[in-house]
Design a protein around this motif. Structure first.
Motif, PDB file in Angstrom:
ATOM      1  N   PHE A 126     -80.446  13.387  -0.019  1.00  0.00           N
ATOM      2  CA  PHE A 126     -81.806  14.267  -0.700  1.00  0.00           C
ATOM      3  C   PHE A 126     -82.682  14.118   0.160  1.00  0.00           C
ATOM      4  CE2 PHE A 126     -84.505  15.933  -2.894  1.00  0.00           C
ATOM      5  CZ  PHE A 126     -84.448  17.103  -3.219  1.00  0.00           C
ATOM      6  N   ASN A 127     -82.624  12.533  -0.298  1.00  0.00           N
ATOM      7  CA  ASN A 127     -83.821  12.098   0.695  1.00  0.00           C
ATOM      8  C   ASN A 127     -83.934  12.361   1.943  1.00  0.00           C
ATOM      9  OD1 ASN A 127     -85.919  11.789  -1.363  1.00  0.00           O
ATOM     10  ND2 ASN A 127     -85.188   8.994  -1.476  1.00  0.00           N
ATOM     11  N   LYS A 128     -82.750  11.546   2.605  1.00  0.00           N
ATOM     12  CA  LYS A 128     -82.565  12.061   4.119  1.00  0.00           C
ATOM     13  C   LYS A 128     -83.047  13.218   4.807  1.00  0.00           C
ATOM     14  CE  LYS A 128     -79.137   8.362   4.972  1.00  0.00           C
ATOM     15  NZ  LYS A 128     -78.314   8.416   5.239  1.00  0.00           N
ATOM     16  N   VAL A 129     -82.126  14.178   3.827  1.00  0.00           N
ATOM     17  CA  VAL A 129     -82.983  15.616   4.559  1.00  0.00           C
ATOM     18  C   VAL A 129     -83.891  16.452   3.949  1.00  0.00           C
ATOM     19  CG1 VAL A 129     -82.165  18.562   3.654  1.00  0.00           C
ATOM     20  CG2 VAL A 129     -79.778  16.657   4.160  1.00  0.00           C
ATOM     21  N   LEU A 130     -84.868  16.278   2.669  1.00  0.00           N
ATOM     22  CA  LEU A 130     -86.495  16.232   2.722  1.00  0.00           C
ATOM     23  C   LEU A 130     -86.915  15.708   3.645  1.00  0.00           C
ATOM     24  CD1 LEU A 130     -87.865  17.547   0.460  1.00  0.00           C
ATOM     25  CD2 LEU A 130     -87.766  15.544  -1.175  1.00  0.00           C
ATOM     26  N   LEU A 131     -86.341  14.169   4.023  1.00  0.00           N
ATOM     27  CA  LEU A 131     -87.824  13.359   5.015  1.00  0.00           C
ATOM     28  C   LEU A 131     -88.123  13.687   6.585  1.00  0.00           C
ATOM     29  CD1 LEU A 131     -89.845  11.128   5.273  1.00  0.00           C
ATOM     30  CD2 LEU A 131     -87.900   9.332   5.694  1.00  0.00           C
ATOM     31  N   ALA A 132     -86.641  14.229   6.304  1.00  0.00           N
ATOM     32  CA  ALA A 132     -86.339  14.940   8.131  1.00  0.00           C
ATOM     33  C   ALA A 132     -87.401  15.943   7.841  1.00  0.00           C
ATOM     34  CB  ALA A 132     -84.996  14.744   7.981  1.00  0.00           C
ATOM     35  N   GLU A 133     -86.691  17.146   6.847  1.00  0.00           N
ATOM     36  CA  GLU A 133     -87.749  18.375   7.121  1.00  0.00           C
ATOM     37  C   GLU A 133     -89.207  17.514   7.227  1.00  0.00           C
ATOM     38  OE1 GLU A 133     -88.445  21.977   7.607  1.00  0.00           O
ATOM     39  OE2 GLU A 133     -86.498  21.153   7.507  1.00  0.00           O
ATOM     40  N   HIS A 134     -89.540  16.714   6.555  1.00  0.00           N
ATOM     41  CA  HIS A 134     -91.036  16.388   6.216  1.00  0.00           C
ATOM     42  C   HIS A 134     -91.463  16.459   7.713  1.00  0.00           C
ATOM     43  CE1 HIS A 134     -94.737  15.173   5.101  1.00  0.00           C
ATOM     44  NE2 HIS A 134     -94.337  13.951   5.267  1.00  0.00           N
ATOM     45  N   ILE A 135     -90.853  15.493   8.623  1.00  0.00           N
ATOM     46  CA  ILE A 135     -91.514  15.267   9.467  1.00  0.00           C
ATOM     47  C   ILE A 135     -91.285  16.079  10.200  1.00  0.00           C
ATOM     48  CG2 ILE A 135     -90.387  13.436  11.605  1.00  0.00           C
ATOM     49  CD1 ILE A 135     -89.304  11.276   9.768  1.00  0.00           C
ATOM     50  N   ARG A 136     -90.388  17.105  10.907  1.00  0.00           N
ATOM     51  CA  ARG A 136     -90.132  17.977  11.311  1.00  0.00           C
ATOM     52  C   ARG A 136     -90.954  19.326  11.326  1.00  0.00           C
ATOM     53  NH1 ARG A 136     -84.318  18.136  10.219  1.00  0.00           N
ATOM     54  NH2 ARG A 136     -83.331  17.057  11.759  1.00  0.00           N
ATOM     55  N   THR A 137     -91.558  19.141   9.579  1.00  0.00           N
ATOM     56  CA  THR A 137     -92.825  19.883   9.889  1.00  0.00           C
ATOM     57  C   THR A 137     -93.939  19.471   9.485  1.00  0.00           C
ATOM     58  OG1 THR A 137     -92.317  19.604   7.324  1.00  0.00           O
ATOM     59  CG2 THR A 137     -90.981  21.796   8.840  1.00  0.00           C
ATOM     60  N   CYS A 138     -94.607  18.924   8.204  1.00  0.00           N
ATOM     61  CA  CYS A 138     -95.463  18.270   8.074  1.00  0.00           C
ATOM     62  C   CYS A 138     -95.739  17.417   8.661  1.00  0.00           C
ATOM     63  CB  CYS A 138     -95.411  17.644   6.738  1.00  0.00           C
ATOM     64  SG  CYS A 138     -95.556  18.844   5.176  1.00  0.00           S
ATOM     65  N   VAL A 139     -95.388  16.102   9.386  1.00  0.00           N
ATOM     66  CA  VAL A 139     -95.961  15.049  10.041  1.00  0.00           C
ATOM     67  C   VAL A 139     -96.099  15.913  11.363  1.00  0.00           C
ATOM     68  CG1 VAL A 139     -95.137  13.020  10.927  1.00  0.00           C
ATOM     69  CG2 VAL A 139     -95.032  13.486   8.680  1.00  0.00           C
ATOM     70  N   ALA A 140     -95.316  16.663  11.729  1.00  0.00           N
ATOM     71  CA  ALA A 140     -95.531  16.999  13.107  1.00  0.00           C
ATOM     72  C   ALA A 140     -96.672  17.866  13.225  1.00  0.00           C
ATOM     73  CB  ALA A 140     -94.367  17.647  13.809  1.00  0.00           C
ATOM     74  N   GLN A 141     -96.935  18.746  12.467  1.00  0.00           N
ATOM     75  CA  GLN A 141     -98.119  19.448  12.553  1.00  0.00           C
ATOM     76  C   GLN A 141     -99.222  18.857  12.211  1.00  0.00           C
ATOM     77  OE1 GLN A 141     -97.718  23.323  13.095  1.00  0.00           O
ATOM     78  NE2 GLN A 141    -100.060  22.570  13.890  1.00  0.00           N
ATOM     79  N   ASP A 142     -99.275  18.065  11.631  1.00  0.00           N
ATOM     80  CA  ASP A 142    -100.406  16.991  10.901  1.00  0.00           C
ATOM     81  C   ASP A 142    -101.179  16.460  12.335  1.00  0.00           C
ATOM     82  OD1 ASP A 142    -100.844  18.002   8.883  1.00  0.00           O
ATOM     83  OD2 ASP A 142    -100.393  15.752   7.892  1.00  0.00           O
ATOM     84  N   ILE A 143     -99.504  15.630  13.454  1.00  0.00           N
ATOM     85  CA  ILE A 143    -100.256  15.308  14.902  1.00  0.00           C
ATOM     86  C   ILE A 143    -100.809  16.130  15.771  1.00  0.00           C
ATOM     87  CG2 ILE A 143     -98.889  14.083  16.377  1.00  0.00           C
ATOM     88  CD1 ILE A 143     -96.850  12.717  14.944  1.00  0.00           C
ATOM     89  N   ARG A 144    -100.390  17.423  15.840  1.00  0.00           N
ATOM     90  CA  ARG A 144    -100.773  18.384  16.953  1.00  0.00           C
ATOM     91  C   ARG A 144    -102.045  18.943  16.278  1.00  0.00           C
ATOM     92  NH1 ARG A 144     -95.234  20.230  16.336  1.00  0.00           N
ATOM     93  NH2 ARG A 144     -95.279  21.275  14.871  1.00  0.00           N
ATOM     94  N   ASP A 145    -102.190  18.873  14.746  1.00  0.00           N
ATOM     95  CA  ASP A 145    -104.077  18.899  14.656  1.00  0.00           C
ATOM     96  C   ASP A 145    -104.860  17.875  14.248  1.00  0.00           C
ATOM     97  OD1 ASP A 145    -103.168  21.114  13.758  1.00  0.00           O
ATOM     98  OD2 ASP A 145    -102.704  21.290  11.853  1.00  0.00           O
ATOM     99  N   GLY A 146    -104.544  17.070  15.019  1.00  0.00           N
ATOM    100  CA  GLY A 146    -104.821  15.775  15.426  1.00  0.00           C
ATOM    101  C   GLY A 146    -105.304  14.437  13.795  1.00  0.00           C
ATOM    102  N   LYS A 147    -104.205  14.449  12.774  1.00  0.00           N
ATOM    103  CA  LYS A 147    -104.646  14.312  12.361  1.00  0.00           C
ATOM    104  C   LYS A 147    -103.361  13.646  11.781  1.00  0.00           C
ATOM    105  CE  LYS A 147    -104.869  18.512   9.117  1.00  0.00           C
ATOM    106  NZ  LYS A 147    -104.746  18.834   8.349  1.00  0.00           N
ATOM    107  N   ASP A 148    -104.214  11.405  13.075  1.00  0.00           N
ATOM    108  CA  ASP A 148    -103.181  10.258  13.122  1.00  0.00           C
ATOM    109  C   ASP A 148    -102.694   9.657  11.568  1.00  0.00           C
ATOM    110  OD1 ASP A 148    -102.875  11.626  15.670  1.00  0.00           O
ATOM    111  OD2 ASP A 148    -104.409  10.232  16.737  1.00  0.00           O
ATOM    112  N   GLU A 149    -103.632   9.494  10.287  1.00  0.00           N
ATOM    113  CA  GLU A 149    -103.925   9.144   9.450  1.00  0.00           C
ATOM    114  C   GLU A 149    -102.270   9.047   8.501  1.00  0.00           C
ATOM    115  OE1 GLU A 149    -105.450  13.067   7.993  1.00  0.00           O
ATOM    116  OE2 GLU A 149    -105.398  10.960   9.818  1.00  0.00           O
TER     117      GLU A 149
END
Length: 101
Positions: A64-87
């Protein structure tokens, strides 16, 4: 406007219907496994049989954690990086450190 990813001071994520159903189904199965273990205790099941079921629950939670974390990276993390939010990278690293204890 509703953001698809974590945003603002309040971190939330709008999930697709498919992602939501998949996560809830996984949690329902895990919940059933937990109830099964409780039933085993109530019926005086043999210790190693219970331990095997607990290991299965741990594996299901890890999955469950792997699936949730993978989706988090694909969506939230990727979008934040694109938006310049490197934190978000430090936030992700802290999450990974907590998971690897």
């Amino acid at each position: 406007m509703v953001c698809d990813c974590c945003c603002g001071g309040e971190k939330k994520k709008k999930r697709s219907q498919g992602e939501y159903k998949s996560l809830i189904n996984r949690l329902n199965r895990i919940e059933g496994q937990i109830r099964g273990i409780k039933g085993m205790i109530e019926k005086d099941a043999y210790c190693t049989d219970i331990v095997v079921q607990v290991a299965a629950v741990n594996a299901a939670l890890n999955s469950f954690n792997k699936v949730l974390l993978a989706e988090h990276i694909r969506t939230c993390v990727a979008q934040d990086i694109r938006d310049g939010k490197d934190e978000v990278i430090d936030d992700l690293l802290q999450t990974l450190q907590r998971l690897m204890k």
